[in-house]
Design an enzyme around this catalytic site. Structure first.
Site, short mmCIF file in Angstrom:
data_model
loop_
_atom_site.label_atom_id
_atom_site.label_comp_id
_atom_site.label_asym_id
_atom_site.label_seq_id
_atom_site.Cartn_x
_atom_site.Cartn_y
_atom_site.Cartn_z
N LYS A 110 0.39 -0.83 0.06
CA LYS A 110 0.36 0.12 -0.25
C LYS A 110 0.67 0.98 0.09
O LYS A 110 0.13 2.42 -0.74
CB LYS A 110 -1.09 -0.39 1.09
CG LYS A 110 -1.72 -0.78 1.22
CD LYS A 110 -3.34 -1.09 2.05
CE LYS A 110 -4.51 -1.38 0.54
NZ LYS A 110 -4.13 -3.15 1.57
N GLU A 132 -9.59 6.77 3.58
CA GLU A 132 -10.86 5.34 4.18
C GLU A 132 -9.96 4.45 4.26
O GLU A 132 -8.94 4.68 3.35
CB GLU A 132 -11.50 4.99 3.27
CG GLU A 132 -11.19 3.69 2.25
CD GLU A 132 -10.24 4.48 1.13
OE1 GLU A 132 -10.34 6.04 0.89
OE2 GLU A 132 -9.27 3.75 0.19
N SER A 398 1.39 -9.93 -1.73
CA SER A 398 1.35 -8.53 -1.24
C SER A 398 1.82 -7.77 0.46
O SER A 398 1.86 -6.57 0.07
CB SER A 398 -0.35 -8.09 -1.13
OG SER A 398 -1.02 -9.05 -0.82
C1 LIG Z 1 -5.18 -4.09 1.06
C2 LIG Z 1 -4.56 -5.41 0.76
C3 LIG Z 1 -5.11 -6.00 0.00
C4 LIG Z 1 -5.87 -5.80 -0.90
O1 LIG Z 1 -6.30 -4.57 -1.37
P1 LIG Z 1 -5.96 -4.21 -3.00
O2 LIG Z 1 -6.30 -2.96 -3.25
O3 LIG Z 1 -6.97 -5.44 -3.90
O4 LIG Z 1 -4.52 -4.72 -2.95
C5 LIG Z 1 -4.05 -7.22 -0.25
N1 LIG Z 1 -3.11 -7.60 0.62
C6 LIG Z 1 -2.37 -6.83 1.59
C7 LIG Z 1 -1.43 -6.91 2.40
C8 LIG Z 1 -3.29 -5.55 1.86
O5 LIG Z 1 -3.37 -4.68 3.29
#
Ligand SMILES: *Cc1c(COP(=O)(O)O)cnc(C)c1O
Length: 419
Positions: A110, A132, A398
């Site tokens: 993020k 948000e 992610s």
């Molecule tokens: C917020 C988040 C997501 C999902 O958000 P996307 O906008 O779909 O990427 C996925 N993995 C992690 C670790 C997150 O913090």
């Protein structure tokens, strides 16, 4: 075996980010029939100002110089692409490579986006940012950047989520942000977005709205995709360097779609199968899930036309996923278009499957992934299992799992389930 001498070994490739904007939406922000800008009249001007500022900044090398310097020296990019050999062996089938977004500052992808939008806010002369948040991850990444740039920061968060995600609420406060609980609707993420948009109307003169995923009104889906494209661009260069070729399959989980667009979009014009993995919760047939693409239908939410989970009266449906970050009833419009034009393959993983792959990765490689990322992992492992050893599956990890430990321990029955 490599025969290079130690002084020949580079720790990291030189990364050349592609600054061309590939696959532009039309002037109204449409990707095929999806996207657009459905917003109150009063928001049209500030959205247009952001759009103009974004294109102006994107064509300015000094903007990128500062952005890439921060990505490198503050966020810690490039993140590694890691060949998970023990995991691959245990799973059988294709070789699995993990893009390690979990190693970014603040623990997930993020921050790539909040750095970009934060720089844009400062360039536009804004003194304040608002955002948000659902699970709190985007709130923390926004509060972090607000601290870094010396800006005031308001974070809107559903009352339900404030209670469920107290450690992130406290982290945001420590970073100097003002966390505002939202009581309307189901008091979760979609209500927090509505409230943030409402408050932005009244304050847009001096305030920038840092939107958290590749959704929302134009230009957010495009802008967020561009700020996250570093993920896939690095992964592409790294796999060519390490394996001498492109992966056969690239996989990412989908909440709103920001890490998926970041990972998958740079492979869009390559012969690579692109797989987006939604949260199937207790199973798609149970109705308790967050699979907007698999089970939703087109409608308008948060300023864009996309796939939504709605009940028979057209009300936004309650969602369920073990991972708070995937618990969103919509999805980015470009993913909806890629699915409709058959450039995207859809997959899903249940709560149980995500938990099982979290444990498998942890035990075979010593990496504890976020529950969101564990969905990509679960589907990626299943796909890899049906392929052969010469083939390659690249999975976007992610985020890291630290934030999820309580949920995991409860699920495993190691601590008492009090909630
Ligand atoms: C917020 C988040 C997501 C999902 O958000 P996307 O906008 O779909 O990427 C996925 N993995 C992690 C670790 C997150 O913090």
């Amino acid at each position: 075996m490599s025969t290079s001498r130690p002084d020949d070994i580079r720790l990291q490739s030189d990364m050349h980010y592609n600054l061309n904007i590939e696959h532009m939406p039309d002037a109204g922000g449409h990707f095929g029939r999806f996207g657009g800008r459905f917003a109150a009249e009063t928001l049209m001007r500030p959205l247009k100002e952001i759009e103009d500022a974004f294109f102006e900044a994107w064509s300015d090398p000094t903007f990128h110089a500062e952005r890439i310097d921060l990505l490198k020296n503050y966020v810690g990019r490039a993140t590694p692409l890691y060949h998970a050999k023990r995991l691959s062996r245990e799973n059988g089938g294709a070789r699995i490579y993990l893009k390690r977004e979990d190693l970014n500052h603040t623990g997930a992808h993020k921050i790539n986006n909040t750095i970009g939008q934060g720089l844009l806010a400062r360039r536009m002369g804004k003194k304040k940012v608002l955002a948000e948040t659902g699970a709190g991850q985007h709130g923390v990444a926004t509060a972090t950047v607000a601290a870094l740039f010396g800006m005031q920061c308001d974070i809107y968060m559903g009352r339900e989520d404030v209670e469920r995600q107290m450690p992130n609420v406290l982290r945001m406060r420590l970073l100097g942000a003002n966390v505002i609980p939202v009581n309307s609707g189901t008091a979760t993420l979609k209500d927090a977005v509505n409230e943030a948009l409402r408050n932005w109307v009244a304050s847009c003169e001096d305030t920038f709205y840092i939107f958290g995923t590749a959704a929302g009104p134009h230009p957010f889906p495009l802008m967020v995709r561009q700020f996250h494209a570093v993920i896939g661009q690095e992964a592409r260069a790294q796999i060519i360097e390490q394996a001498g070729r492109l992966p056969d399959v690239a996989v990412a989980c989908v909440g709103g779609g920001s890490n998926a667009m970041g990972m998958l979009h740079p492979f869009r014009d390559d012969p690579v199968k692109l797989v987006a993995v939604e949260a199937a919760g207790h199973g798609l047939e149970s109705g308790e899930h967050a699979a907007s693409l698999a089970a939703g239908k087109p409608g308008i939410l948060h300023g864009n036309l996309t796939y939504l989970l709605e009940d028979i009266e057209g009300q936004i449906q309650g969602t369920h996923s073990i991972s708070a970050g995937l618990d969103y009833p919509g999805v980015g419009p470009e993913l909806a278009d890629m699915l409709e034009t058959k450039r995207l393959t859809l997959d899903a993983a249940t709560d149980d499957e995500a938990l099982a792959s979290l444990q498998l990765l942890t035990r075979t490689e010593g990496i504890i992934p976020a529950l969101e990322s564990s969905h990509a992992l679960a589907a990626g492992l299943r796909i890899a299992g049906s392929m052969n050893q010469d083939e390659i599956v690249a999975i976007n990890l992610s985020g890291r799992g630290d934030k999820d430990m309580n949920t995991v321990f409860k699920y495993l029955g190691w601590v008492e389930n009090t909630s």
